[in-house]
Enzyme design. Structure first.
Site, PDB file in Angstrom:
ATOM      1  N   CYS A  20       0.813  -1.217   0.000  1.00 15.68           N
ATOM      2  CA  CYS A  20       0.000   0.000   0.000  1.00 15.68           C
ATOM      3  C   CYS A  20       0.844   1.265   0.000  1.00 15.68           C
ATOM      4  O   CYS A  20       0.302   2.368  -0.124  1.00 15.68           O
ATOM      5  CB  CYS A  20      -0.950  -0.011   1.194  1.00 15.68           C
ATOM      6  SG  CYS A  20      -2.329  -1.156   0.969  1.00 15.68           S
ATOM      7  N   THR A  51     -16.957  10.432   1.160  1.00 16.82           N
ATOM      8  CA  THR A  51     -16.168  10.492   2.389  1.00 16.82           C
ATOM      9  C   THR A  51     -14.925   9.596   2.343  1.00 16.82           C
ATOM     10  O   THR A  51     -14.396   9.214   3.380  1.00 16.82           O
ATOM     11  CB  THR A  51     -17.037  10.089   3.602  1.00 16.82           C
ATOM     12  OG1 THR A  51     -17.587   8.783   3.386  1.00 16.82           O
ATOM     13  CG2 THR A  51     -18.166  11.082   3.820  1.00 16.82           C
ATOM     14  N   ASP A  54     -14.168   2.916   2.305  1.00 16.86           N
ATOM     15  CA  ASP A  54     -13.387   1.762   1.868  1.00 16.86           C
ATOM     16  C   ASP A  54     -13.960   1.045   0.655  1.00 16.86           C
ATOM     17  O   ASP A  54     -13.236   0.374  -0.075  1.00 16.86           O
ATOM     18  CB  ASP A  54     -13.245   0.764   3.030  1.00 16.86           C
ATOM     19  CG  ASP A  54     -12.488   1.373   4.190  1.00 16.86           C
ATOM     20  OD1 ASP A  54     -11.294   1.664   4.016  1.00 16.86           O
ATOM     21  OD2 ASP A  54     -13.088   1.584   5.259  1.00 16.86           O
ATOM     22  N   HIS A 143      -8.835 -10.603 -14.795  1.00 12.49           N
ATOM     23  CA  HIS A 143      -8.278 -10.023 -16.017  1.00 12.49           C
ATOM     24  C   HIS A 143      -6.775  -9.900 -15.849  1.00 12.49           C
ATOM     25  O   HIS A 143      -6.274  -9.631 -14.751  1.00 12.49           O
ATOM     26  CB  HIS A 143      -8.892  -8.644 -16.286  1.00 12.49           C
ATOM     27  CG  HIS A 143      -8.461  -8.047 -17.590  1.00 12.49           C
ATOM     28  ND1 HIS A 143      -8.763  -8.615 -18.804  1.00 12.49           N
ATOM     29  CD2 HIS A 143      -7.732  -6.939 -17.861  1.00 12.49           C
ATOM     30  CE1 HIS A 143      -8.251  -7.877 -19.781  1.00 12.49           C
ATOM     31  NE2 HIS A 143      -7.614  -6.855 -19.234  1.00 12.49           N
ATOM     32  N   SER A 144      -6.034 -10.090 -16.930  1.00 11.31           N
ATOM     33  CA  SER A 144      -4.572 -10.015 -16.880  1.00 11.31           C
ATOM     34  C   SER A 144      -4.050  -9.186 -18.041  1.00 11.31           C
ATOM     35  O   SER A 144      -4.651  -9.153 -19.120  1.00 11.31           O
ATOM     36  CB  SER A 144      -3.966 -11.420 -16.939  1.00 11.31           C
ATOM     37  OG  SER A 144      -4.358 -12.077 -18.129  1.00 11.31           O
ATOM     38  N   ASP A 230     -10.426   0.580   7.422  1.00  8.79           N
ATOM     39  CA  ASP A 230      -9.163  -0.144   7.596  1.00  8.79           C
ATOM     40  C   ASP A 230      -8.002   0.804   7.335  1.00  8.79           C
ATOM     41  O   ASP A 230      -8.073   1.719   6.528  1.00  8.79           O
ATOM     42  CB  ASP A 230      -9.085  -1.418   6.750  1.00  8.79           C
ATOM     43  CG  ASP A 230      -9.149  -1.193   5.255  1.00  8.79           C
ATOM     44  OD1 ASP A 230      -9.501  -0.075   4.830  1.00  8.79           O
ATOM     45  OD2 ASP A 230      -8.856  -2.140   4.511  1.00  8.79           O
TER      46      ASP A 230
END
Length: 352
Positions: A20, A51, A54, A143-144, A230
Site C-alpha cells: 500500500c 467520504t 473503503d 483479467h490479466s 481499515d
C-alpha cells in the site's frame, strides 16, 4: 513460506514501490478527483466517493446491499505465494471494513512478460486463492495484462443488510477508538528491501498482513460500533483524518496507544522509513496537532503506510472494554484502545 523456485527473480527488484506504499498521496488523489461528477443522482448508492470510504455500497432492496471494492499493488516481498496472500487479504479487508461479508473475488493481474517464470506467477495466484478459500469465497474470474512491473490484487463483491453498513463517517463525540492490529508494516517492508529485516520480523510481517479482518462482519451487526475503516497506505493518521472529516469531529489518539510490530521502533529510530511516510505527512500534516516535544520517529510510525492493516473502530465508550476483549479473543492480540472522539471540525490530535 513457499520453497524458492529455481533461478527465482526477486519480485521487489521489478517494482519501484510495494504494498500500500504504492498508493498515491492523499493530496494527489484529491487533486485528481477534483471536478469528477458526484454519484448523488443514484438513490440506491448508499456509499460512494463522498467520504473516501473503503468500498461502494448499493442497496438492492430493504434487506440487502451489495458492497464492491478493488485493491491491487506491486510486491513488497519476494516470495510469490506470500505476495499473493498479502494482496488478497488487503483487498478483502475493504468489505469487512464496511461491516460486510465477502461473496466472491475477481483477480487483477499485471505481469512483465519475459521477466518472470510462469511458475512464479502461478504461485502468486495460488497465494491469492488460498486466502480467498480461507475467507470462504471463490476467485471466480479476473483479467490479466502485460505490464512493466508485477501487479496483483482483487476486485471483491460482498453483501450486508442496510443496518449493518459501517461507514468511516459515523464516529460520534464521546466514542472510544480501537485499532485491531499493530503498526509498522511499511517500516518492515523498507527494512526488507534493505536486507535489514530479521527472519522473526519477516514472519511477523507475513502473519499480520495475511490476518483477515473478518471480525468486521461481526462488528457490523453490533449497534455499539458507530464507524469503521481499515488502516492502509495513508497510515493511521491519514485514515483517522478521513474518519474525522467524514463525521466533522476531532479524533484524539494517544501517541503510545497503537501496538507496534516488535522491531518497528528500533528500525524507525535507525531511520528506516518509506518515502510514502514523508508523502503522507506532506499531504495532511496541517490538519494534525502533535505534542510539542514528540520525536520525529514517532510521527513516522503514525504516518507509516500499512499494507493489510487493522480496523480503526469508533464505538460507544461504555461498550469499548467488552468490544476490545471480544476482538482480542477472536484472534487479534495486538488490538488496543488508542483514543477517543470529541467535537471538532475534521482534525486529528495526538496526545503525548
Amino acid at each position: 513460506m513457499a520453497p524458492p523456485l529455481e533461478n527465482e527473480t526477486r519480485l521487489t527488484t521489478l517494482a519501484h514501490g510495494g504494498g500500500c506504499g504504492c498508493k498515491l498521496a492523499p493530496s494527489v488523489l484529491q487533486e485528481l478527483l477534483a471536478g469528477q461528477p458526484m454519484a448523488a443522482p443514484f438513490r440506491q448508492l448508499l456509499v460512494g466517493t463522498e467520504t473516501s470510504d473503503d468500498a461502494a455500497v448499493w442497496q438492492l432492496d430493504d434487506q440487502q446491499c451489495v458492497i464492491a471494492t478493488t485493491d491491487f499493488f506491486m510486491p513488497m516481498v519476494d516470495d510469490p505465494f506470500d505476495f499473493g496472500r498479502i494482496a488478497a487479504t488487503n483487498a478483502i479487508s475493504d468489505v469487512y471494513a464496511m461491516g460486510g461479508r465477502p461473496l466472491l473475488a475477481l483477480a487483477i493481474l499485471g505481469m512483465p512478460l519475459g521477466k518472470l517464470q510462469p511458475a512464479i506467477v502461478r504461485e502468486i495466484l495460488r497465494g491469492g486463492a488460498a486466502i480467498c478459500a480461507e475467507a470462504g469465497i471463490p476467485v471466480a474470474g479476473g483479467h490479466s495484462i502485460d505490464s512493466p512491473e508485477p501487479i496483483y490484487g482483487l476486485a471483491v463483491i460482498g453483501t450486508c443488510r442496510p443496518a449493518e453498513i459501517r461507514r468511516n463517517s459515523g464516529a460520534c463525540p464521546g466514542d472510544a477508538l480501537l485499532l485491531t492490529k499493530g503498526i509498522g508494516v511499511g517500516i518492515y517492508s523498507a527494512a526488507f528491501k534493505k536486507g535489514a529485516l530479521s527472519a522473526a520480523a519477516y514472519a511477523e510481517l507475513i502473519a499480520t498482513t495475511t490476518l483477515l479482518n473478518r471480525i468486521g462482519a461481526e462488528l457490523g451487526r453490533d449497534p455499539a460500533v458507530h464507524a469503521m475503516t481499515d488502516v492502509t497506505g495513508f497510515g493511521l493518521l491519514g485514515h483517522a483524518l478521513e474518519m474525522a472529516r467524514g463525521a466533522l469531529v476531532t479524533l484524539r489518539i494517544r501517541v503510545d496507544g497503537p501496538a507496534l510490530l516488535t522491531e518497528a521502533e528500533r528500525l524507525v529510530r535507525e531511520d528506516v522509513v518509506t518515502g510514502a511516510s514523508h508523502r503522507n505527512w506532506a499531504s495532511y500534516g496541517a490538519a494534525v496537532t502533535l505534542p510539542a516535544e514528540m520525536p520525529l520517529w514517532r510521527r513516522h510510525l503514525l504516518t507509516d503506510p500499512q499494507t493489510s492493516g487493522g480496523l480503526l473502530i469508533a464505538c460507544a465508550p461504555d461498550h469499548s472494554d467488552a468490544l476490545l476483549a471480544r476482538i482480542v479473543a477472536a484472534g487479534y492480540p495486538q488490538a488496543r484502545w488508542i483514543g477517543s472522539v470529541e467535537p471538532g471540525a475534521g482534525t486529528v490530535r495526538i496526545d503525548g
